[in-house]
Motif scaffolding. Structure first.
Motif, PDB file in Angstrom:
ATOM      1  N   ASP A 185       0.833  -1.210   0.000  1.00 29.33           N
ATOM      2  CA  ASP A 185       0.000   0.000   0.000  1.00 29.33           C
ATOM      3  C   ASP A 185       0.864   1.255   0.000  1.00 29.33           C
ATOM      4  O   ASP A 185       0.562   2.234  -0.688  1.00 29.33           O
ATOM      5  CB  ASP A 185      -0.909  -0.001   1.245  1.00 29.33           C
ATOM      6  CG  ASP A 185      -1.961  -1.101   1.191  1.00 29.33           C
ATOM      7  OD1 ASP A 185      -2.212  -1.612   0.080  1.00 29.33           O
ATOM      8  OD2 ASP A 185      -2.500  -1.451   2.261  1.00 29.33           O
ATOM      9  N   GLU A 186       1.942   1.229   0.777  1.00 30.52           N
ATOM     10  CA  GLU A 186       2.798   2.417   0.870  1.00 30.52           C
ATOM     11  C   GLU A 186       3.512   2.693  -0.453  1.00 30.52           C
ATOM     12  O   GLU A 186       3.627   3.838  -0.890  1.00 30.52           O
ATOM     13  CB  GLU A 186       3.837   2.235   1.977  1.00 30.52           C
ATOM     14  CG  GLU A 186       4.788   3.422   2.107  1.00 30.52           C
ATOM     15  CD  GLU A 186       5.838   3.198   3.172  1.00 30.52           C
ATOM     16  OE1 GLU A 186       6.877   3.866   3.114  1.00 30.52           O
ATOM     17  OE2 GLU A 186       5.612   2.345   4.048  1.00 30.52           O
ATOM     18  N   LEU A 187       3.987   1.642  -1.103  1.00 32.60           N
ATOM     19  CA  LEU A 187       4.753   1.803  -2.346  1.00 32.60           C
ATOM     20  C   LEU A 187       3.874   1.834  -3.585  1.00 32.60           C
ATOM     21  O   LEU A 187       4.371   2.105  -4.684  1.00 32.60           O
ATOM     22  CB  LEU A 187       5.760   0.646  -2.475  1.00 32.60           C
ATOM     23  CG  LEU A 187       6.844   0.574  -1.387  1.00 32.60           C
ATOM     24  CD1 LEU A 187       7.671  -0.705  -1.551  1.00 32.60           C
ATOM     25  CD2 LEU A 187       7.749   1.800  -1.456  1.00 32.60           C
ATOM     26  N   VAL A 188       2.579   1.567  -3.395  1.00 31.76           N
ATOM     27  CA  VAL A 188       1.639   1.481  -4.527  1.00 31.76           C
ATOM     28  C   VAL A 188       2.163   0.456  -5.538  1.00 31.76           C
ATOM     29  O   VAL A 188       2.315   0.711  -6.732  1.00 31.76           O
ATOM     30  CB  VAL A 188       1.443   2.859  -5.208  1.00 31.76           C
ATOM     31  CG1 VAL A 188       0.227   2.797  -6.135  1.00 31.76           C
ATOM     32  CG2 VAL A 188       1.277   3.962  -4.180  1.00 31.76           C
ATOM     33  N   VAL A 189       2.477  -0.712  -5.011  1.00 32.77           N
ATOM     34  CA  VAL A 189       2.984  -1.834  -5.799  1.00 32.77           C
ATOM     35  C   VAL A 189       2.085  -3.028  -5.529  1.00 32.77           C
ATOM     36  O   VAL A 189       1.654  -3.224  -4.384  1.00 32.77           O
ATOM     37  CB  VAL A 189       4.449  -2.160  -5.405  1.00 32.77           C
ATOM     38  CG1 VAL A 189       4.927  -3.432  -6.086  1.00 32.77           C
ATOM     39  CG2 VAL A 189       5.367  -0.995  -5.757  1.00 32.77           C
ATOM     40  N   PRO A 190       1.762  -3.836  -6.540  1.00 32.29           N
ATOM     41  CA  PRO A 190       0.936  -5.022  -6.295  1.00 32.29           C
ATOM     42  C   PRO A 190       1.513  -5.878  -5.178  1.00 32.29           C
ATOM     43  O   PRO A 190       2.732  -6.076  -5.091  1.00 32.29           O
ATOM     44  CB  PRO A 190       0.974  -5.763  -7.635  1.00 32.29           C
ATOM     45  CG  PRO A 190       1.185  -4.673  -8.652  1.00 32.29           C
ATOM     46  CD  PRO A 190       2.080  -3.678  -7.973  1.00 32.29           C
ATOM     47  N   HIS A 191       0.645  -6.366  -4.312  1.00 40.40           N
ATOM     48  CA  HIS A 191       1.101  -7.132  -3.160  1.00 40.40           C
ATOM     49  C   HIS A 191       1.904  -8.359  -3.576  1.00 40.40           C
ATOM     50  O   HIS A 191       2.835  -8.772  -2.864  1.00 40.40           O
ATOM     51  CB  HIS A 191      -0.098  -7.553  -2.310  1.00 40.40           C
ATOM     52  CG  HIS A 191      -0.743  -6.391  -1.611  1.00 40.40           C
ATOM     53  ND1 HIS A 191      -1.784  -6.543  -0.717  1.00 40.40           N
ATOM     54  CD2 HIS A 191      -0.493  -5.046  -1.658  1.00 40.40           C
ATOM     55  CE1 HIS A 191      -2.163  -5.348  -0.258  1.00 40.40           C
ATOM     56  NE2 HIS A 191      -1.384  -4.431  -0.822  1.00 40.40           N
ATOM     57  N   ALA A 192       1.566  -8.954  -4.700  1.00 43.31           N
ATOM     58  CA  ALA A 192       2.307 -10.132  -5.176  1.00 43.31           C
ATOM     59  C   ALA A 192       3.755  -9.773  -5.484  1.00 43.31           C
ATOM     60  O   ALA A 192       4.677 -10.546  -5.216  1.00 43.31           O
ATOM     61  CB  ALA A 192       1.633 -10.715  -6.417  1.00 43.31           C
ATOM     62  N   HIS A 193       3.966  -8.579  -6.046  1.00 43.39           N
ATOM     63  CA  HIS A 193       5.335  -8.137  -6.340  1.00 43.39           C
ATOM     64  C   HIS A 193       6.121  -7.924  -5.047  1.00 43.39           C
ATOM     65  O   HIS A 193       7.301  -8.266  -4.957  1.00 43.39           O
ATOM     66  CB  HIS A 193       5.313  -6.840  -7.150  1.00 43.39           C
ATOM     67  CG  HIS A 193       4.814  -7.017  -8.534  1.00 43.39           C
ATOM     68  ND1 HIS A 193       4.909  -6.034  -9.507  1.00 43.39           N
ATOM     69  CD2 HIS A 193       4.209  -8.063  -9.138  1.00 43.39           C
ATOM     70  CE1 HIS A 193       4.386  -6.469 -10.630  1.00 43.39           C
ATOM     71  NE2 HIS A 193       3.944  -7.697 -10.428  1.00 43.39           N
ATOM     72  N   VAL A 194       5.448  -7.346  -4.047  1.00 46.52           N
ATOM     73  CA  VAL A 194       6.118  -7.106  -2.767  1.00 46.52           C
ATOM     74  C   VAL A 194       6.479  -8.441  -2.115  1.00 46.52           C
ATOM     75  O   VAL A 194       7.582  -8.606  -1.578  1.00 46.52           O
ATOM     76  CB  VAL A 194       5.214  -6.275  -1.836  1.00 46.52           C
ATOM     77  CG1 VAL A 194       5.825  -6.190  -0.442  1.00 46.52           C
ATOM     78  CG2 VAL A 194       5.000  -4.880  -2.413  1.00 46.52           C
ATOM     79  N   ALA A 195       5.573  -9.392  -2.170  1.00 44.69           N
ATOM     80  CA  ALA A 195       5.832 -10.697  -1.564  1.00 44.69           C
ATOM     81  C   ALA A 195       7.017 -11.381  -2.242  1.00 44.69           C
ATOM     82  O   ALA A 195       7.870 -11.981  -1.567  1.00 44.69           O
ATOM     83  CB  ALA A 195       4.583 -11.577  -1.664  1.00 44.69           C
ATOM     84  N   THR A 196       7.078 -11.287  -3.558  1.00 46.00           N
ATOM     85  CA  THR A 196       8.200 -11.894  -4.288  1.00 46.00           C
ATOM     86  C   THR A 196       9.509 -11.219  -3.919  1.00 46.00           C
ATOM     87  O   THR A 196      10.528 -11.878  -3.687  1.00 46.00           O
ATOM     88  CB  THR A 196       7.968 -11.783  -5.810  1.00 46.00           C
ATOM     89  OG1 THR A 196       6.751 -12.459  -6.148  1.00 46.00           O
ATOM     90  CG2 THR A 196       9.119 -12.395  -6.576  1.00 46.00           C
TER      91      THR A 196
END
Length: 330
Positions: free
Chosen positions: A31-42
């Motif tokens: 949410d903070e980076l405005v990046v899809p959660h799947a990308h953050v998890a990877t």
């Protein structure tokens, strides 16, 4: 910035975010980076694997101290590069041994087309371990000097560069600025009245010699491996180098038309550039054009230098300039 360590942009963004937000969850970071959660998890999974991020039992993530985590990663990559360099030396020796007694076809490779020549030109420099030597002539068919991306990289790993410029090259637009940049990086430059060919040599192992344009209009070149012919080109370069005139150009000093204040005790940086170009054989008009001066201003600078040196001719001025360290001696 951290791509050289194997991190992609998502990895770096997530790591940077965690530096200021320890104990964050993947959804909060997304949410903070405005990046899809799947990308953050990877990205988090990769960062944990590299030891750059720690993961708690309740799936909260904290960045490891950069000095420790990144330092270890950098050391690992450095060790890997050192091992690769050792492997390169071993491979080169194996290749050299395999080339002994090889046929002419194994020692000479014909390269056709500007793109292929450009690729080989960069590869030859990348393969150098100790030195790159070259003859530079106009026109620039495959790669202008200011686009030679392999030179600063090779210089950075300690490779020595020596180049001899055909005198006519110094009349090419922008070449003086390019020469000043190269000199500032440690490249040694000399000028010859006329060079017989273009040439680039990597150590005593590889040589690239451009050929005449083929009948269908494409430029050609020959890539030479260690052989008697390459030894001859090696000797040719050293002979020309010994008789060529050192090119000494300062990287400082404005290119605007300026005058020397009365009472100045020595030549300005602009004066040194003028002397360096004229001693290298450029005409007054060409030297003035390269320095962004009018012919009148250049002549005024020369008259001032002659008065300063107490001489009456340009020949005497040149001798005085070399003797008193105004320019590099031959």
């Amino acid at each position: 910035m951290l791509d050289v360590l194997g991190l992609d942009p998502d990895d770096e963004r997530v790591y940077r975010a965690l530096l200021g937000r320890p104990n964050s969850t993947a959804p909060l970071l997304g949410d903070e980076l405005v990046v899809p959660h799947a990308h953050v998890a990877t990205a988090l999974s990769r960062l944990v694997g590299w030891g750059l991020v720690t993961r708690s039992a309740d799936d909260r993530f904290t960045a490891a101290p950069p000095a420790m985590a990144l330092g270890a990663l950098i050391s690992e990559r450095r060790d890997g590069l050192r091992m690769a360099e050792h492997a390169l030396v071993a491979f080169a020796e194996e290749h050299r041994a395999a080339m002994t007694g090889s046929s002419i076809n194994d020692l000479i490779e014909v390269v056709t087309g500007a793109d292929a020549i450009r690729h080989r030109f960069l590869q030859v420099q990348q393969a150098a371990r100790t030195q790159v030597r070259s003859f530079i002539t106009a026109p620039f068919v495959a790669l202008p000097p200011d686009e030679n991306t392999a030179e600063p990289v090779a210089l950075g790993r300690g490779v020595q560069f020596r180049a001899v410029l055909d005198r006519a090259v110094l009349a090419e637009p922008g070449i003086v600025d390019d020469a000043i940049d190269s000199l500032g990086r440690g490249v040694q430059l000399r000028v010859a009245d006329e060079l017989p060919m273009k040439l680039v040599l990597a150590d005593a192992d590889l040589g690239l010699v451009p050929l005449a344009v083929t009948p269908d209009g494409e430029p050609g070149a020959v890539l030479l491996h260690r052989s008697g012919l390459l030894d001859a080109l090696d000797a040719l370069f050293e002979t020309v180098w010994r008789t060529a005139h050192p090119l000494a150009l300062s990287a400082t000093g404005a290119k605007a038309e300026t005058t020397v204040e009365v009472g100045a005790q020595g030549p300005t940086e602009l004066d040194r550039r003028i002397l360096g170009l004229l001693l290298a054989g450029l005409t007054d008009l060409t030297a003035a054009a390269q320095l962004g001066l009018s012919a009148r201003t250049l002549h005024r600078r020369l008259r001032h230098l002659m008065d300063m040196a107490g001489v009456r001719s340009r020949m005497q001025l040149g001798a005085h300039a070399v003797r008193h360290g105004w320019v590099e001696p031959h």
